[in-house]
Design an enzyme around this catalytic site. Structure first.
Site, PDB file in Angstrom:
ATOM      1  N   SER A 147       0.841  -1.531  -0.044  1.00 37.01           N
ATOM      2  CA  SER A 147       0.535  -0.026  -0.068  1.00 37.01           C
ATOM      3  C   SER A 147       1.010   1.584  -0.206  1.00 37.01           C
ATOM      4  O   SER A 147       1.926   1.337   0.498  1.00 37.01           O
ATOM      5  CB  SER A 147      -0.873   0.166   1.805  1.00 37.01           C
ATOM      6  OG  SER A 147      -1.429   1.310   1.161  1.00 37.01           O
ATOM      7  N   TYR A 160      -0.998  -0.565  10.470  1.00 42.16           N
ATOM      8  CA  TYR A 160      -1.066  -1.264   9.360  1.00 42.16           C
ATOM      9  C   TYR A 160      -0.065  -1.152   8.246  1.00 42.16           C
ATOM     10  O   TYR A 160       0.278  -1.974   7.117  1.00 42.16           O
ATOM     11  CB  TYR A 160      -2.704  -0.758   8.501  1.00 42.16           C
ATOM     12  CG  TYR A 160      -3.117  -0.845   7.078  1.00 42.16           C
ATOM     13  CD1 TYR A 160      -3.511  -2.137   6.781  1.00 42.16           C
ATOM     14  CD2 TYR A 160      -3.044   0.206   6.547  1.00 42.16           C
ATOM     15  CE1 TYR A 160      -3.824  -2.704   5.469  1.00 42.16           C
ATOM     16  CE2 TYR A 160      -3.344   0.245   4.439  1.00 42.16           C
ATOM     17  CZ  TYR A 160      -2.934  -1.530   4.933  1.00 42.16           C
ATOM     18  OH  TYR A 160      -3.119  -1.820   2.838  1.00 42.16           O
ATOM     19  N   LYS A 164       2.662  -2.691   6.017  1.00 37.57           N
ATOM     20  CA  LYS A 164       2.936  -2.961   4.778  1.00 37.57           C
ATOM     21  C   LYS A 164       4.115  -1.721   4.158  1.00 37.57           C
ATOM     22  O   LYS A 164       4.842  -2.320   2.843  1.00 37.57           O
ATOM     23  CB  LYS A 164       1.460  -1.826   4.156  1.00 37.57           C
ATOM     24  CG  LYS A 164       0.270  -1.747   4.078  1.00 37.57           C
ATOM     25  CD  LYS A 164       0.093  -3.212   3.359  1.00 37.57           C
ATOM     26  CE  LYS A 164      -1.563  -4.063   3.663  1.00 37.57           C
ATOM     27  NZ  LYS A 164      -1.199  -4.717   2.236  1.00 37.57           N
TER      28      LYS A 164
HETATM   29  P1  NAP Z   1     -11.302  -6.400  -0.412  1.00 34.40           P
HETATM   30  O1  NAP Z   1     -12.472  -6.062  -1.859  1.00 34.40           O
HETATM   31  O2  NAP Z   1     -12.109  -5.990   1.119  1.00 34.40           O
HETATM   32  O3  NAP Z   1     -11.470  -8.133  -0.765  1.00 34.40           O
HETATM   33  C1  NAP Z   1     -10.435  -8.479   0.330  1.00 34.40           C
HETATM   34  C2  NAP Z   1     -10.887  -9.822  -0.275  1.00 34.40           C
HETATM   35  O4  NAP Z   1      -9.726 -11.063   0.874  1.00 34.40           O
HETATM   36  C3  NAP Z   1     -11.312 -10.952  -0.500  1.00 34.40           C
HETATM   37  O5  NAP Z   1     -11.258 -11.781  -0.497  1.00 34.40           O
HETATM   38  C4  NAP Z   1     -11.557 -11.221   1.012  1.00 34.40           C
HETATM   39  O6  NAP Z   1     -13.059 -11.995   1.383  1.00 34.40           O
HETATM   40  C5  NAP Z   1     -10.636 -11.804   1.696  1.00 34.40           C
HETATM   41  N1  NAP Z   1      -9.787 -11.901   3.021  1.00 34.40           N
HETATM   42  C6  NAP Z   1     -10.058 -11.224   4.170  1.00 34.40           C
HETATM   43  N2  NAP Z   1      -9.239 -11.504   5.350  1.00 34.40           N
HETATM   44  C7  NAP Z   1      -8.760 -12.870   4.746  1.00 34.40           C
HETATM   45  C8  NAP Z   1      -8.513 -13.113   5.713  1.00 34.40           C
HETATM   46  N3  NAP Z   1      -8.245 -13.328   6.585  1.00 34.40           N
HETATM   47  N4  NAP Z   1      -7.740 -14.537   4.913  1.00 34.40           N
HETATM   48  C9  NAP Z   1      -7.637 -15.209   3.233  1.00 34.40           C
HETATM   49  N5  NAP Z   1      -8.647 -14.306   3.096  1.00 34.40           N
HETATM   50  C10 NAP Z   1      -9.185 -12.601   3.322  1.00 34.40           C
HETATM   51  O7  NAP Z   1      -9.644  -5.857  -0.453  1.00 34.40           O
HETATM   52  P2  NAP Z   1      -9.111  -4.801  -1.507  1.00 34.40           P
HETATM   53  O8  NAP Z   1      -9.539  -3.355  -1.404  1.00 34.40           O
HETATM   54  O9  NAP Z   1      -9.193  -5.643  -2.657  1.00 34.40           O
HETATM   55  O10 NAP Z   1      -7.422  -4.759  -0.632  1.00 34.40           O
HETATM   56  C11 NAP Z   1      -6.433  -6.283  -1.315  1.00 34.40           C
HETATM   57  C12 NAP Z   1      -4.914  -5.812  -0.693  1.00 34.40           C
HETATM   58  O11 NAP Z   1      -4.800  -4.682  -1.240  1.00 34.40           O
HETATM   59  C13 NAP Z   1      -5.295  -5.786   0.891  1.00 34.40           C
HETATM   60  O12 NAP Z   1      -3.597  -6.205   1.092  1.00 34.40           O
HETATM   61  C14 NAP Z   1      -5.134  -3.863   0.733  1.00 34.40           C
HETATM   62  O13 NAP Z   1      -4.162  -3.435   1.991  1.00 34.40           O
HETATM   63  C15 NAP Z   1      -4.407  -3.640  -0.305  1.00 34.40           C
HETATM   64  N6  NAP Z   1      -4.560  -2.313  -0.575  1.00 34.40           N
HETATM   65  C16 NAP Z   1      -5.726  -1.593  -1.008  1.00 34.40           C
HETATM   66  C17 NAP Z   1      -6.094   0.184  -1.197  1.00 34.40           C
HETATM   67  C18 NAP Z   1      -7.747   0.164  -1.209  1.00 34.40           C
HETATM   68  O14 NAP Z   1      -7.949   1.665  -1.204  1.00 34.40           O
HETATM   69  N7  NAP Z   1      -8.795  -0.943  -1.448  1.00 34.40           N
HETATM   70  C19 NAP Z   1      -5.403   0.489  -0.370  1.00 34.40           C
HETATM   71  C20 NAP Z   1      -4.397   0.281  -1.075  1.00 34.40           C
HETATM   72  C21 NAP Z   1      -3.556  -0.923  -0.408  1.00 34.40           C
HETATM   73  P3  NAP Z   1     -13.075 -13.488   2.404  1.00 34.40           P
HETATM   74  O15 NAP Z   1     -13.364 -12.053   4.006  1.00 34.40           O
HETATM   75  O16 NAP Z   1     -14.450 -14.027   1.731  1.00 34.40           O
HETATM   76  O17 NAP Z   1     -12.167 -13.529   3.494  1.00 34.40           O
END
Ligand code: NAP
Length: 255
Positions: A147, A160, A164
């Site tokens: 991130s 967090y 990261k």
């Molecule tokens: P998201 O839409 O909430 O999706 C998260 C996914 O991870 C879902 O498939 C969820 O499914 C799964 N998950 C959650 N907890 C889990 C666990 N303990 N074990 C296995 N699977 C798990 O999130 P996202 O925004 O795509 O985030 C993905 C990555 O991008 C993360 O590493 C996050 O830190 C990073 N990121 C996101 C953003 C942003 O703005 N969205 C920005 C910077 C970085 P279940 O809940 O069914 O397990």
């Protein structure tokens, strides 16, 4: 150069958001993809929709549920992938958690430990588990979804952000240790992306405007805009790139 035909990829947290977009684009690029998250039904549903999407192409998807904080579930994810596809070429550690928003003075130990376990230790474990296979083949690409929080200080997302930043160190270490064996390790650092994970930051127009005001592109990103970098890093197009982090944030970090 971007073709992934014949490659097998595990993508953690791939039933929603960024992970799902990566799994879809991997399959479209020809890979055999393992769709994984905590819920079996969601994994099956996404794997099925991907298989329908690539029906006439070489790519395919299979569902293997896994909670990344449980070591035995990570072992099962790797063993099951071996049983179904015989090898692992690409690992994307995408799943992460953030159970706390607030001051570092107030974060409970339990939340701090949960973040470190899920976001750092599980990535370390999963890399340990897939690397023997990559060593045997003298090829592999590991991608950690970090991130922009890994580059910046935060008054409310401190733990967090620590986790990261650790991703960036993990890929540098892996790159140095396993580069001589043709195993590459890189990170992707997204800015604000429109997924459930960041919903609190984009569902309120005022907060969204404030959050993206400093982005040169003046908008939030979509999950698919992160997926292309993962396809790139997994493919031969990135064969001389290792230990790096690609920032995908509409320019926010440099502004
Ligand atoms: P998201 O839409 O909430 O999706 C998260 C996914 O991870 C879902 O498939 C969820 O499914 C799964 N998950 C959650 N907890 C889990 C666990 N303990 N074990 C296995 N699977 C798990 O999130 P996202 O925004 O795509 O985030 C993905 C990555 O991008 C993360 O590493 C996050 O830190 C990073 N990121 C996101 C953003 C942003 O703005 N969205 C920005 C910077 C970085 P279940 O809940 O069914 O397990």
């Amino acid at each position: 150069m971007f073709d992934l035909t014949g490659k097998t990829a595990i993508v953690t947290g791939s039933t929603k958001g960024i992970g799902k977009a990566i799994a879809e684009q991997f399959a479209i690029a020809g890979a055999q993809v393992v769709v994984s998250s905590r819920k079996n039904d969601a994994c099956e549903e996404v794997a099925q929709s991907i298989n329908e999407m690539v029906m006439d192409k070489p790519g395919e998807a299979t569902a293997i549920p896994c909670h990344i904080s449980h070591k035995e579930q990570l072992s099962n994810l790797v063993e099951e992938t071996h049983k179904r596809f015989g090898k692992i070429d690409v690992l994307v550690c995408n799943a992460a958690v953030n159970p706390f928003f607030g001051s570092s003075a107030e974060i409970p130990d339990s939340a701090f430990e949960k973040i470190m376990d899920a976001n750092i230790k599980s990535n370390h474990w999963l890399c340990q588990m897939v690397i023997p296979d990559m060593l045997a083949k003298k090829a592999g690409s590991i991608i950690l979804v970090s991130s922009i929080g890994g580059f910046k200080g935060s008054p409310v997302l401190g733990a967090y952000s620590i986790s990261k930043a650790a991703d960036l160190a993990i890929v540098r270490n892996l790159a140095v240790e396993y580069g001589p064996h043709n195993i590459r390790a890189n990170a992707i650092a997204p800015g604000l992306i429109k997924t459930d994970f960041a919903k609190a930051l984009w569902s309120n127009p005022e907060i969204l405007e404030k959050a993206t005001r400093g982005y040169p592109l003046r908008r939030i990103g979509e999950a698919i805009e992160v997926a292309g970098a993962a396809v790139f890093l997994a493919s031969e197009a990135a064969s001389f790139i290792t230990g790096q982090t690609i920032v995908i944030d509409g320019g926010g970090l440099i502004a």
